[in-house]
Write a protein that holds these residues in place. Structure first.
Motif, PDB file in Angstrom:
ATOM      1  N   MET A 155     -24.330  19.667  26.070  1.00  0.00           N
ATOM      2  CA  MET A 155     -23.299  19.706  27.109  1.00  0.00           C
ATOM      3  C   MET A 155     -23.028  21.177  27.377  1.00  0.00           C
ATOM      4  O   MET A 155     -22.334  21.843  26.603  1.00  0.00           O
ATOM      5  N   LEU A 156     -23.628  21.694  28.443  1.00  0.00           N
ATOM      6  CA  LEU A 156     -23.580  23.125  28.719  1.00  0.00           C
ATOM      7  C   LEU A 156     -22.624  23.436  29.866  1.00  0.00           C
ATOM      8  O   LEU A 156     -22.762  22.905  30.970  1.00  0.00           O
ATOM      9  N   GLY A 157     -21.696  24.307  29.582  1.00  0.00           N
ATOM     10  CA  GLY A 157     -20.784  24.799  30.604  1.00  0.00           C
ATOM     11  C   GLY A 157     -21.155  26.220  30.973  1.00  0.00           C
ATOM     12  O   GLY A 157     -22.092  26.802  30.423  1.00  0.00           O
ATOM     13  N   THR A 158     -20.414  26.791  31.898  1.00  0.00           N
ATOM     14  CA  THR A 158     -20.682  28.140  32.370  1.00  0.00           C
ATOM     15  C   THR A 158     -19.665  29.113  31.799  1.00  0.00           C
ATOM     16  O   THR A 158     -18.469  28.887  31.867  1.00  0.00           O
ATOM     17  N   ASP A 159     -20.198  30.184  31.227  1.00  0.00           N
ATOM     18  CA  ASP A 159     -19.375  31.287  30.728  1.00  0.00           C
ATOM     19  C   ASP A 159     -19.717  32.488  31.601  1.00  0.00           C
ATOM     20  O   ASP A 159     -20.788  33.066  31.478  1.00  0.00           O
ATOM     21  N   TYR A 160     -18.806  32.835  32.504  1.00  0.00           N
ATOM     22  CA  TYR A 160     -19.087  33.892  33.475  1.00  0.00           C
ATOM     23  C   TYR A 160     -19.297  35.257  32.841  1.00  0.00           C
ATOM     24  O   TYR A 160     -19.873  36.139  33.464  1.00  0.00           O
ATOM     25  N   SER A 161     -18.886  35.435  31.595  1.00  0.00           N
ATOM     26  CA  SER A 161     -19.111  36.716  30.928  1.00  0.00           C
ATOM     27  C   SER A 161     -20.479  36.771  30.250  1.00  0.00           C
ATOM     28  O   SER A 161     -20.886  37.817  29.758  1.00  0.00           O
ATOM     29  N   ASN A 162     -21.198  35.646  30.228  1.00  0.00           N
ATOM     30  CA  ASN A 162     -22.505  35.574  29.575  1.00  0.00           C
ATOM     31  C   ASN A 162     -23.531  35.036  30.573  1.00  0.00           C
ATOM     32  O   ASN A 162     -23.562  33.833  30.835  1.00  0.00           O
ATOM     33  N   PRO A 163     -24.395  35.902  31.130  1.00  0.00           N
ATOM     34  CA  PRO A 163     -25.350  35.471  32.157  1.00  0.00           C
ATOM     35  C   PRO A 163     -26.299  34.353  31.714  1.00  0.00           C
ATOM     36  O   PRO A 163     -26.840  33.632  32.545  1.00  0.00           O
ATOM     37  N   VAL A 164     -26.500  34.188  30.407  1.00  0.00           N
ATOM     38  CA  VAL A 164     -27.373  33.123  29.924  1.00  0.00           C
ATOM     39  C   VAL A 164     -26.685  31.765  30.038  1.00  0.00           C
ATOM     40  O   VAL A 164     -27.338  30.745  30.199  1.00  0.00           O
TER      41      VAL A 164
END
Length: 192
Positions: free
Chosen positions: A85-94
């Motif tokens: 379950m992958l969310g988006t972390d705007y501080s981590n481009p990966v």
């Protein structure tokens, strides 16, 4: 589109100069979303169970923050069906919906790009979902909601479905009749 871009666009349209507060706005937005009870389309629980029973590996990718994704999935009672379950972390481009998530998925499933392209499908209801699927070379299945079919097709949807319980039969037909799409479960040789 990523939330920061959406916020910048709205602030620009409203002639609001407080662009420096976007991070705080995004953080507050996710807190509010996390506290909200999620709603699912009525066909989703049955469709997820069908896919699970058919042996498909289920993964969620989202533009929501990782904590919000986990909270929504847990509150909905469907976390147990999903390998990732992958969310988006705007501080981590990966950790971004699209290439970043796809790289994590390939590593987790131990498959290369070619296998990923022939064994994966992205199901989504937004133009951005279809675009990232096509950019990755994977099957793009658009979920019809309201009147989004023209936009989904324009963005590159290979198929459009209204009822997610039809997804298993679509994928099985593609798998049986195509050399370019074989679900990951066929590589693993397993079914539940």
């Amino acid at each position: 589109k990523p939330l920061d871009i959406q916020f910048r666009h709205v602030l620009h349209l409203s002639n609001n100069a407080q662009v420096q507060n976007i991070t705080n706005m995004i953080d507050r937005f996710w807190v509010l979303v996390q506290d909200t009870e999620p709603t699912m389309f009525p066909d989703v629980p049955k469709a997820i169970n069908q896919l699970w029973e058919a042996g498909y590996t289920l993964i969620v990718i989202s533009g929501c923050s990782p904590t919000v994704v986990k909270a929504k999935m847990d509150k909905s009672g469907i976390s147990k069906y999903f390998k990732l379950m992958l969310g988006t972390d705007y501080s981590n481009p990966v950790m971004t919906k699209g290439d970043g998530h796809f790289k994590i998925i390939r590593q987790e499933l131990n498959i290369d790009s070619a296998q990923f392209q022939t064994t994966s499908a992205l199901v989504g209801d937004g133009d951005h979902d279809m675009i990232i699927a096509k950019n990755a070379g994977i099957l793009a299945v658009g979920r019809l909601t309201d009147d989004n079919s023209k936009n989904l097709l324009k963005a590159g949807a290979d198929f459009i479905i209204k009822d997610l319980t039809k997804l298993v039969s679509l994928l099985c037909n593609l798998s049986a009749n195509s050399i370019s799409f074989k679900p990951i479960s066929s590589l693993r040789g397993h079914a539940r």
